[in-house]
Scaffold this motif. Sequence first.
Motif, mmCIF file in Angstrom:
data_model
loop_
_atom_site.group_PDB
_atom_site.id
_atom_site.type_symbol
_atom_site.label_atom_id
_atom_site.label_comp_id
_atom_site.label_asym_id
_atom_site.label_seq_id
_atom_site.Cartn_x
_atom_site.Cartn_y
_atom_site.Cartn_z
ATOM 1 N N THR A 58 0.834 -1.202 0.000
ATOM 2 C CA THR A 58 0.000 0.000 0.000
ATOM 3 C C THR A 58 0.872 1.256 0.000
ATOM 4 O O THR A 58 0.581 2.228 -0.706
ATOM 5 N N GLY A 59 1.953 1.231 0.779
ATOM 6 C CA GLY A 59 2.886 2.355 0.782
ATOM 7 C C GLY A 59 3.526 2.575 -0.580
ATOM 8 O O GLY A 59 3.660 3.711 -1.050
ATOM 9 N N ILE A 60 3.906 1.461 -1.249
ATOM 10 C CA ILE A 60 4.475 1.560 -2.596
ATOM 11 C C ILE A 60 3.434 2.130 -3.559
ATOM 12 O O ILE A 60 3.749 2.952 -4.430
ATOM 13 N N GLY A 61 2.188 1.709 -3.397
ATOM 14 C CA GLY A 61 1.122 2.223 -4.251
ATOM 15 C C GLY A 61 0.957 3.721 -4.120
ATOM 16 O O GLY A 61 0.789 4.437 -5.122
ATOM 17 N N PHE A 62 1.046 4.223 -2.910
ATOM 18 C CA PHE A 62 0.914 5.665 -2.719
ATOM 19 C C PHE A 62 2.134 6.415 -3.249
ATOM 20 O O PHE A 62 2.031 7.583 -3.622
ATOM 21 N N CYS A 63 3.283 5.740 -3.305
ATOM 22 C CA CYS A 63 4.436 6.338 -3.985
ATOM 23 C C CYS A 63 4.135 6.507 -5.478
ATOM 24 O O CYS A 63 4.552 7.496 -6.104
ATOM 25 N N GLY A 64 3.391 5.546 -6.037
ATOM 26 C CA GLY A 64 2.955 5.677 -7.422
ATOM 27 C C GLY A 64 2.032 6.868 -7.615
ATOM 28 O O GLY A 64 2.097 7.573 -8.629
ATOM 29 N N VAL A 65 1.170 7.120 -6.628
ATOM 30 C CA VAL A 65 0.290 8.295 -6.688
ATOM 31 C C VAL A 65 1.126 9.568 -6.681
ATOM 32 O O VAL A 65 0.886 10.503 -7.458
ATOM 33 N N LEU A 66 2.151 9.621 -5.803
ATOM 34 C CA LEU A 66 3.019 10.797 -5.732
ATOM 35 C C LEU A 66 3.792 10.982 -7.038
ATOM 36 O O LEU A 66 4.034 12.116 -7.471
ATOM 37 N N PHE A 67 4.153 9.879 -7.682
ATOM 38 C CA PHE A 67 4.853 9.964 -8.970
ATOM 39 C C PHE A 67 3.948 10.592 -10.022
ATOM 40 O O PHE A 67 4.395 11.410 -10.838
ATOM 41 N N MET A 68 2.670 10.222 -10.017
ATOM 42 C CA MET A 68 1.725 10.825 -10.960
ATOM 43 C C MET A 68 1.563 12.315 -10.700
ATOM 44 O O MET A 68 1.397 13.112 -11.626
ATOM 45 N N LEU A 69 1.593 12.700 -9.415
ATOM 46 C CA LEU A 69 1.319 14.090 -9.026
ATOM 47 C C LEU A 69 2.594 14.915 -8.860
ATOM 48 O O LEU A 69 2.559 15.987 -8.262
ATOM 49 N N GLN A 70 3.724 14.454 -9.411
ATOM 50 C CA GLN A 70 5.002 15.121 -9.205
ATOM 51 C C GLN A 70 4.992 16.532 -9.781
ATOM 52 O O GLN A 70 4.297 16.813 -10.763
ATOM 53 N N PRO A 71 5.766 17.440 -9.157
ATOM 54 C CA PRO A 71 5.836 18.814 -9.682
ATOM 55 C C PRO A 71 6.302 18.840 -11.131
ATOM 56 O O PRO A 71 7.239 18.144 -11.521
ATOM 57 N N GLY A 72 5.617 19.630 -11.925
ATOM 58 C CA GLY A 72 5.962 19.742 -13.333
ATOM 59 C C GLY A 72 5.288 18.716 -14.215
ATOM 60 O O GLY A 72 5.340 18.818 -15.444
ATOM 61 N N GLY A 73 4.652 17.712 -13.646
ATOM 62 C CA GLY A 73 3.966 16.696 -14.430
ATOM 63 C C GLY A 73 2.600 17.165 -14.906
ATOM 64 O O GLY A 73 2.105 18.241 -14.522
ATOM 65 N N GLU A 74 1.982 16.346 -15.731
ATOM 66 C CA GLU A 74 0.681 16.707 -16.299
ATOM 67 C C GLU A 74 -0.390 16.849 -15.228
ATOM 68 O O GLU A 74 -1.328 17.639 -15.372
ATOM 69 N N LEU A 75 -0.266 16.081 -14.143
ATOM 70 C CA LEU A 75 -1.270 16.119 -13.080
ATOM 71 C C LEU A 75 -0.875 17.057 -11.938
ATOM 72 O O LEU A 75 -1.531 17.049 -10.894
ATOM 73 N N TRP A 76 0.194 17.849 -12.119
ATOM 74 C CA TRP A 76 0.580 18.808 -11.090
ATOM 75 C C TRP A 76 -0.316 20.049 -11.212
ATOM 76 O O TRP A 76 0.042 21.070 -11.773
ATOM 77 N N ARG A 77 -1.536 19.918 -10.683
ATOM 78 C CA ARG A 77 -2.534 20.980 -10.722
ATOM 79 C C ARG A 77 -3.460 20.797 -9.525
ATOM 80 O O ARG A 77 -3.596 19.695 -9.004
ATOM 81 N N TRP A 78 -4.075 21.878 -9.098
ATOM 82 C CA TRP A 78 -4.867 21.816 -7.874
ATOM 83 C C TRP A 78 -6.069 20.894 -8.034
ATOM 84 O O TRP A 78 -6.543 20.314 -7.054
ATOM 85 N N GLU A 79 -6.571 20.713 -9.249
ATOM 86 C CA GLU A 79 -7.709 19.812 -9.457
ATOM 87 C C GLU A 79 -7.374 18.370 -9.082
ATOM 88 O O GLU A 79 -8.265 17.607 -8.687
ATOM 89 N N SER A 80 -6.103 17.989 -9.188
ATOM 90 C CA SER A 80 -5.698 16.627 -8.834
ATOM 91 C C SER A 80 -5.860 16.383 -7.337
ATOM 92 O O SER A 80 -6.265 15.294 -6.915
ATOM 93 N N ALA A 81 -5.522 17.394 -6.529
ATOM 94 C CA ALA A 81 -5.721 17.265 -5.086
ATOM 95 C C ALA A 81 -7.205 17.120 -4.767
ATOM 96 O O ALA A 81 -7.597 16.338 -3.887
ATOM 97 N N MET A 82 -8.031 17.857 -5.493
ATOM 98 C CA MET A 82 -9.475 17.762 -5.326
ATOM 99 C C MET A 82 -9.970 16.360 -5.681
ATOM 100 O O MET A 82 -10.788 15.764 -4.964
ATOM 101 N N LEU A 83 -9.445 15.808 -6.774
ATOM 102 C CA LEU A 83 -9.830 14.461 -7.186
ATOM 103 C C LEU A 83 -9.338 13.403 -6.204
ATOM 104 O O LEU A 83 -10.016 12.395 -5.976
ATOM 105 N N LEU A 84 -8.148 13.621 -5.635
ATOM 106 C CA LEU A 84 -7.614 12.648 -4.673
ATOM 107 C C LEU A 84 -8.492 12.600 -3.423
ATOM 108 O O LEU A 84 -8.744 11.524 -2.878
ATOM 109 N N ALA A 85 -8.963 13.760 -2.977
ATOM 110 C CA ALA A 85 -9.876 13.797 -1.832
ATOM 111 C C ALA A 85 -11.187 13.094 -2.175
ATOM 112 O O ALA A 85 -11.740 12.340 -1.351
#
Length: 318
Positions: free
Chosen positions: A135-162
Amino acid sequence: MGKPAHSVVPSGEEAVRGLALVALGYGVISAADAAVKWALPEVGPAAALAWRGLVGGLAVLIVSRGRNLIPVNRRLLALRSLLTCAISVTWYSAWLLGVSLADSYAVAAAAPLLMTLLAIPLLGERVGWRRWTSTGIGFCGVLFMLQPGGELWRWESAMLLAATAAMALTRIWTRVLTRTDGPYAIVFWLLLLHVPVGLLLLPFEVFWPAAGPPPLWPGALAAIALLLFGLFNALAQLLFARGFALAPISAIAPFEYTPLLWGIGLGYLLWGEVPAWTTLGGAAVVIGAGLYNVHRERVRRAEERAKLQVKGTHAVTP
Protein backbone atom coordinates in the motif's frame (compact mmCIF):
# COMPACT_ATOMS: atom_id res chain seq x y z
CA MET A 1 -33.38 -9.31 -6.80
CA GLY A 2 -34.90 -7.45 -3.93
CA LYS A 3 -33.71 -9.81 -1.20
CA PRO A 4 -31.12 -8.52 1.22
CA ALA A 5 -27.71 -9.97 0.55
CA HIS A 6 -27.38 -11.44 4.00
CA SER A 7 -30.39 -13.71 3.53
CA VAL A 8 -28.49 -16.07 1.21
CA VAL A 9 -24.83 -17.09 1.28
CA PRO A 10 -23.50 -16.66 -2.29
CA SER A 11 -22.17 -19.81 -3.97
CA GLY A 12 -19.05 -19.93 -6.13
CA GLU A 13 -21.16 -19.66 -9.26
CA GLU A 14 -22.98 -16.63 -7.86
CA ALA A 15 -19.65 -15.00 -6.96
CA VAL A 16 -18.47 -15.40 -10.56
CA ARG A 17 -21.74 -13.88 -11.75
CA GLY A 18 -21.22 -11.02 -9.32
CA LEU A 19 -17.76 -10.32 -10.77
CA ALA A 20 -19.20 -10.31 -14.29
CA LEU A 21 -21.85 -7.81 -13.20
CA VAL A 22 -19.22 -5.56 -11.60
CA ALA A 23 -16.99 -5.71 -14.70
CA LEU A 24 -19.93 -4.77 -16.91
CA GLY A 25 -20.86 -2.02 -14.46
CA TYR A 26 -17.46 -0.34 -14.77
CA GLY A 27 -17.74 -0.36 -18.56
CA VAL A 28 -21.22 1.18 -18.39
CA ILE A 29 -20.23 3.83 -15.83
CA SER A 30 -17.25 4.81 -18.01
CA ALA A 31 -19.63 5.37 -20.93
CA ALA A 32 -21.84 7.44 -18.61
CA ASP A 33 -18.85 9.57 -17.59
CA ALA A 34 -17.94 10.17 -21.22
CA ALA A 35 -21.54 11.24 -21.95
CA VAL A 36 -21.68 13.76 -19.10
CA LYS A 37 -18.21 15.10 -19.90
CA TRP A 38 -19.50 15.80 -23.41
CA ALA A 39 -22.52 17.71 -22.06
CA LEU A 40 -20.83 19.56 -19.17
CA PRO A 41 -19.68 22.66 -21.10
CA GLU A 42 -23.32 23.33 -21.95
CA VAL A 43 -25.11 22.44 -18.70
CA GLY A 44 -22.55 22.59 -15.86
CA PRO A 45 -22.13 20.24 -12.86
CA ALA A 46 -25.31 21.15 -10.94
CA ALA A 47 -27.66 20.59 -13.86
CA ALA A 48 -25.82 17.36 -14.73
CA LEU A 49 -26.38 16.18 -11.17
CA ALA A 50 -30.11 16.89 -11.41
CA TRP A 51 -30.36 15.11 -14.78
CA ARG A 52 -28.54 12.09 -13.41
CA GLY A 53 -30.95 11.79 -10.52
CA LEU A 54 -34.12 12.44 -12.52
CA VAL A 55 -33.44 10.13 -15.47
CA GLY A 56 -31.69 7.44 -13.44
CA GLY A 57 -34.27 7.49 -10.64
CA LEU A 58 -37.16 7.15 -13.11
CA ALA A 59 -35.38 4.27 -14.83
CA VAL A 60 -34.97 2.40 -11.54
CA LEU A 61 -38.60 3.13 -10.61
CA ILE A 62 -39.79 1.66 -13.92
CA VAL A 63 -37.54 -1.40 -13.78
CA SER A 64 -38.44 -2.15 -10.15
CA ARG A 65 -42.15 -1.46 -10.78
CA GLY A 66 -42.16 0.44 -7.51
CA ARG A 67 -41.33 -2.65 -5.46
CA ASN A 68 -38.55 -3.20 -2.90
CA LEU A 69 -37.79 0.52 -2.66
CA ILE A 70 -38.29 0.97 1.09
CA PRO A 71 -34.83 1.28 2.68
CA VAL A 72 -33.85 -0.45 5.93
CA ASN A 73 -30.57 1.23 6.85
CA ARG A 74 -31.84 4.73 6.11
CA ARG A 75 -29.16 6.70 7.92
CA LEU A 76 -26.25 5.01 6.15
CA LEU A 77 -28.09 5.16 2.83
CA ALA A 78 -28.64 8.92 3.24
CA LEU A 79 -25.00 9.52 4.21
CA ARG A 80 -23.74 7.48 1.26
CA SER A 81 -26.07 9.27 -1.14
CA LEU A 82 -25.02 12.76 0.03
CA LEU A 83 -21.35 11.84 -0.12
CA THR A 84 -21.82 10.43 -3.63
CA CYS A 85 -23.40 13.73 -4.71
CA ALA A 86 -20.34 15.60 -3.45
CA ILE A 87 -18.02 13.16 -5.24
CA SER A 88 -19.97 13.57 -8.48
CA VAL A 89 -19.79 17.38 -8.35
CA THR A 90 -16.04 17.15 -7.74
CA TRP A 91 -15.53 14.91 -10.76
CA TYR A 92 -17.76 17.02 -13.03
CA SER A 93 -15.95 20.19 -11.96
CA ALA A 94 -12.55 18.62 -12.70
CA TRP A 95 -13.64 17.55 -16.19
CA LEU A 96 -15.10 20.98 -16.86
CA LEU A 97 -11.79 22.53 -15.79
CA GLY A 98 -9.88 20.46 -18.35
CA VAL A 99 -8.82 17.26 -16.58
CA SER A 100 -8.94 14.39 -19.08
CA LEU A 101 -11.00 11.25 -18.52
CA ALA A 102 -7.92 9.02 -18.32
CA ASP A 103 -6.06 11.35 -15.92
CA SER A 104 -9.02 11.45 -13.54
CA TYR A 105 -9.28 7.66 -13.65
CA ALA A 106 -5.54 7.37 -12.96
CA VAL A 107 -6.00 9.32 -9.72
CA ALA A 108 -9.04 7.18 -8.90
CA ALA A 109 -6.85 4.07 -9.16
CA ALA A 110 -5.84 4.82 -5.56
CA ALA A 111 -9.36 3.86 -4.39
CA PRO A 112 -8.62 0.13 -3.82
CA LEU A 113 -5.57 1.03 -1.72
CA LEU A 114 -7.70 3.33 0.38
CA MET A 115 -10.35 0.60 0.62
CA THR A 116 -7.67 -1.67 2.13
CA LEU A 117 -7.01 0.92 4.85
CA LEU A 118 -10.66 1.76 5.48
CA ALA A 119 -11.60 -1.92 5.80
CA ILE A 120 -9.55 -2.05 9.02
CA PRO A 121 -11.80 0.19 11.16
CA LEU A 122 -15.06 -0.30 9.22
CA LEU A 123 -15.04 -4.03 8.51
CA GLY A 124 -12.65 -5.19 11.25
CA GLU A 125 -10.11 -6.59 8.78
CA ARG A 126 -6.45 -7.08 9.73
CA VAL A 127 -3.64 -5.93 7.44
CA GLY A 128 -0.19 -7.53 7.68
CA TRP A 129 3.20 -6.01 6.96
CA ARG A 130 3.18 -7.19 3.33
CA ARG A 131 -0.03 -5.34 2.51
CA TRP A 132 1.12 -2.28 4.46
CA THR A 133 4.30 -2.28 2.35
CA SER A 134 2.48 -2.71 -0.96
CA THR A 135 0.00 0.00 0.00
CA GLY A 136 2.89 2.36 0.78
CA ILE A 137 4.48 1.56 -2.60
CA GLY A 138 1.12 2.22 -4.25
CA PHE A 139 0.91 5.66 -2.72
CA CYS A 140 4.44 6.34 -3.99
CA GLY A 141 2.95 5.68 -7.42
CA VAL A 142 0.29 8.30 -6.69
CA LEU A 143 3.02 10.80 -5.73
CA PHE A 144 4.85 9.96 -8.97
CA MET A 145 1.72 10.83 -10.96
CA LEU A 146 1.32 14.09 -9.03
CA GLN A 147 5.00 15.12 -9.21
CA PRO A 148 5.84 18.81 -9.68
CA GLY A 149 5.96 19.74 -13.33
CA GLY A 150 3.97 16.70 -14.43
CA GLU A 151 0.68 16.71 -16.30
CA LEU A 152 -1.27 16.12 -13.08
CA TRP A 153 0.58 18.81 -11.09
CA ARG A 154 -2.53 20.98 -10.72
CA TRP A 155 -4.87 21.82 -7.87
CA GLU A 156 -7.71 19.81 -9.46
CA SER A 157 -5.70 16.63 -8.83
CA ALA A 158 -5.72 17.26 -5.09
CA MET A 159 -9.48 17.76 -5.33
CA LEU A 160 -9.83 14.46 -7.19
CA LEU A 161 -7.61 12.65 -4.67
CA ALA A 162 -9.88 13.80 -1.83
CA ALA A 163 -12.91 12.65 -3.82
CA THR A 164 -11.20 9.28 -4.40
CA ALA A 165 -10.80 8.82 -0.65
CA ALA A 166 -14.50 9.57 -0.22
CA MET A 167 -15.32 7.17 -3.07
CA ALA A 168 -13.40 4.38 -1.32
CA LEU A 169 -15.56 4.99 1.74
CA THR A 170 -18.76 4.73 -0.31
CA ARG A 171 -17.52 1.40 -1.74
CA ILE A 172 -17.21 0.04 1.80
CA TRP A 173 -20.63 1.43 2.70
CA THR A 174 -22.12 -0.25 -0.37
CA ARG A 175 -20.88 -3.58 0.93
CA VAL A 176 -22.39 -2.84 4.35
CA LEU A 177 -25.73 -1.76 2.83
CA THR A 178 -26.09 -4.99 0.83
CA ARG A 179 -26.45 -6.83 4.15
CA THR A 180 -29.79 -5.11 4.83
CA ASP A 181 -31.07 -3.51 1.63
CA GLY A 182 -31.75 -4.71 -1.88
CA PRO A 183 -30.20 -3.13 -5.01
CA TYR A 184 -33.37 -1.27 -6.04
CA ALA A 185 -33.63 0.59 -2.73
CA ILE A 186 -29.90 1.38 -2.64
CA VAL A 187 -29.80 2.78 -6.18
CA PHE A 188 -33.19 4.53 -6.23
CA TRP A 189 -32.55 6.68 -3.15
CA LEU A 190 -28.96 7.34 -4.21
CA LEU A 191 -30.10 8.75 -7.54
CA LEU A 192 -33.22 10.48 -6.24
CA LEU A 193 -31.19 12.61 -3.83
CA HIS A 194 -29.19 13.95 -6.79
CA VAL A 195 -32.23 15.95 -7.94
CA PRO A 196 -32.70 18.29 -4.94
CA VAL A 197 -28.94 18.59 -4.41
CA GLY A 198 -28.44 19.55 -8.07
CA LEU A 199 -31.26 22.10 -7.95
CA LEU A 200 -29.88 23.62 -4.75
CA LEU A 201 -26.47 24.02 -6.42
CA LEU A 202 -27.85 25.71 -9.55
CA PRO A 203 -27.41 29.26 -8.19
CA PHE A 204 -23.71 28.52 -7.72
CA GLU A 205 -23.16 27.57 -11.38
CA VAL A 206 -21.76 31.06 -11.97
CA PHE A 207 -18.59 29.94 -10.19
CA TRP A 208 -17.86 27.35 -12.87
CA PRO A 209 -16.23 28.45 -16.15
CA ALA A 210 -19.38 28.72 -18.25
CA ALA A 211 -21.14 31.56 -20.05
CA GLY A 212 -23.55 32.33 -17.24
CA PRO A 213 -25.82 29.83 -15.47
CA PRO A 214 -26.30 26.88 -17.87
CA PRO A 215 -29.90 25.95 -18.70
CA LEU A 216 -31.55 22.88 -17.22
CA TRP A 217 -32.82 22.07 -20.71
CA PRO A 218 -29.84 21.99 -23.12
CA GLY A 219 -29.61 21.57 -26.87
CA ALA A 220 -30.56 18.36 -28.66
CA LEU A 221 -27.16 16.66 -28.65
CA ALA A 222 -26.43 17.54 -25.04
CA ALA A 223 -29.92 16.39 -24.03
CA ILE A 224 -29.32 13.01 -25.69
CA ALA A 225 -25.96 12.74 -23.91
CA LEU A 226 -27.62 13.51 -20.57
CA LEU A 227 -30.38 10.98 -21.17
CA LEU A 228 -27.76 8.32 -21.88
CA PHE A 229 -25.83 9.53 -18.85
CA GLY A 230 -28.82 9.03 -16.55
CA LEU A 231 -29.79 5.66 -18.00
CA PHE A 232 -26.22 4.33 -17.94
CA ASN A 233 -25.83 5.50 -14.33
CA ALA A 234 -28.98 3.68 -13.26
CA LEU A 235 -27.86 0.50 -15.01
CA ALA A 236 -24.32 0.69 -13.61
CA GLN A 237 -25.50 1.32 -10.04
CA LEU A 238 -27.89 -1.65 -10.25
CA LEU A 239 -25.05 -3.83 -11.54
CA PHE A 240 -22.77 -2.66 -8.71
CA ALA A 241 -25.39 -3.14 -6.00
CA ARG A 242 -26.08 -6.70 -7.14
CA GLY A 243 -22.45 -7.55 -7.90
CA PHE A 244 -21.18 -6.29 -4.54
CA ALA A 245 -23.77 -8.48 -2.83
CA LEU A 246 -22.60 -11.62 -4.64
CA ALA A 247 -18.81 -11.26 -4.81
CA PRO A 248 -16.26 -10.54 -2.03
CA ILE A 249 -14.51 -7.16 -1.91
CA SER A 250 -11.09 -8.78 -2.38
CA ALA A 251 -12.20 -10.28 -5.70
CA ILE A 252 -13.94 -7.10 -6.87
CA ALA A 253 -11.00 -4.78 -6.16
CA PRO A 254 -9.03 -5.50 -9.40
CA PHE A 255 -11.99 -4.37 -11.49
CA GLU A 256 -11.61 -0.88 -9.96
CA TYR A 257 -8.75 -0.42 -12.44
CA THR A 258 -10.66 -1.21 -15.64
CA PRO A 259 -12.10 2.34 -15.98
CA LEU A 260 -8.54 3.55 -16.67
CA LEU A 261 -8.50 1.42 -19.82
CA TRP A 262 -11.98 2.66 -20.76
CA GLY A 263 -10.91 6.24 -20.05
CA ILE A 264 -7.83 6.00 -22.29
CA GLY A 265 -9.90 4.58 -25.16
CA LEU A 266 -12.92 6.88 -24.85
CA GLY A 267 -10.78 9.96 -24.16
CA TYR A 268 -8.72 9.36 -27.29
CA LEU A 269 -11.72 8.59 -29.52
CA LEU A 270 -13.89 11.52 -28.39
CA TRP A 271 -11.39 14.26 -27.49
CA GLY A 272 -7.99 13.07 -28.74
CA GLU A 273 -6.69 12.87 -25.15
CA VAL A 274 -3.38 11.05 -24.62
CA PRO A 275 -2.14 10.58 -21.01
CA ALA A 276 1.44 11.54 -20.15
CA TRP A 277 3.93 8.76 -19.49
CA THR A 278 4.24 9.89 -15.86
CA THR A 279 0.51 9.36 -15.42
CA LEU A 280 0.60 5.89 -16.97
CA GLY A 281 3.80 4.93 -15.10
CA GLY A 282 2.44 6.00 -11.74
CA ALA A 283 -0.88 4.31 -12.45
CA ALA A 284 0.98 1.06 -13.26
CA VAL A 285 2.69 1.17 -9.84
CA VAL A 286 -0.62 1.86 -8.09
CA ILE A 287 -2.37 -0.95 -9.95
CA GLY A 288 0.49 -3.38 -9.25
CA ALA A 289 0.32 -2.60 -5.53
CA GLY A 290 -3.44 -3.00 -5.52
CA LEU A 291 -3.29 -6.36 -7.27
CA TYR A 292 -0.68 -7.56 -4.78
CA ASN A 293 -3.03 -6.58 -1.95
CA VAL A 294 -5.74 -8.68 -3.58
CA HIS A 295 -3.31 -11.61 -3.81
CA ARG A 296 -2.39 -11.31 -0.12
CA GLU A 297 -6.06 -11.12 0.84
CA ARG A 298 -6.76 -14.35 -1.04
CA VAL A 299 -3.76 -16.07 0.60
CA ARG A 300 -4.95 -14.94 4.04
CA ARG A 301 -8.49 -16.19 3.40
CA ALA A 302 -7.15 -19.55 2.19
CA GLU A 303 -5.03 -19.89 5.34
CA GLU A 304 -8.03 -19.11 7.55
CA ARG A 305 -10.15 -21.71 5.76
CA ALA A 306 -7.37 -24.30 6.14
CA LYS A 307 -7.14 -23.64 9.90
CA LEU A 308 -10.90 -24.01 10.28
CA GLN A 309 -10.83 -27.31 8.40
CA VAL A 310 -8.03 -28.60 10.65
CA LYS A 311 -9.97 -27.59 13.76
CA GLY A 312 -13.08 -29.26 12.41
CA THR A 313 -11.14 -32.48 11.74
CA HIS A 314 -9.73 -32.51 15.29
CA ALA A 315 -13.19 -31.85 16.72
CA VAL A 316 -14.70 -34.98 15.14
CA THR A 317 -11.68 -37.24 15.82
CA PRO A 318 -12.51 -39.65 18.71
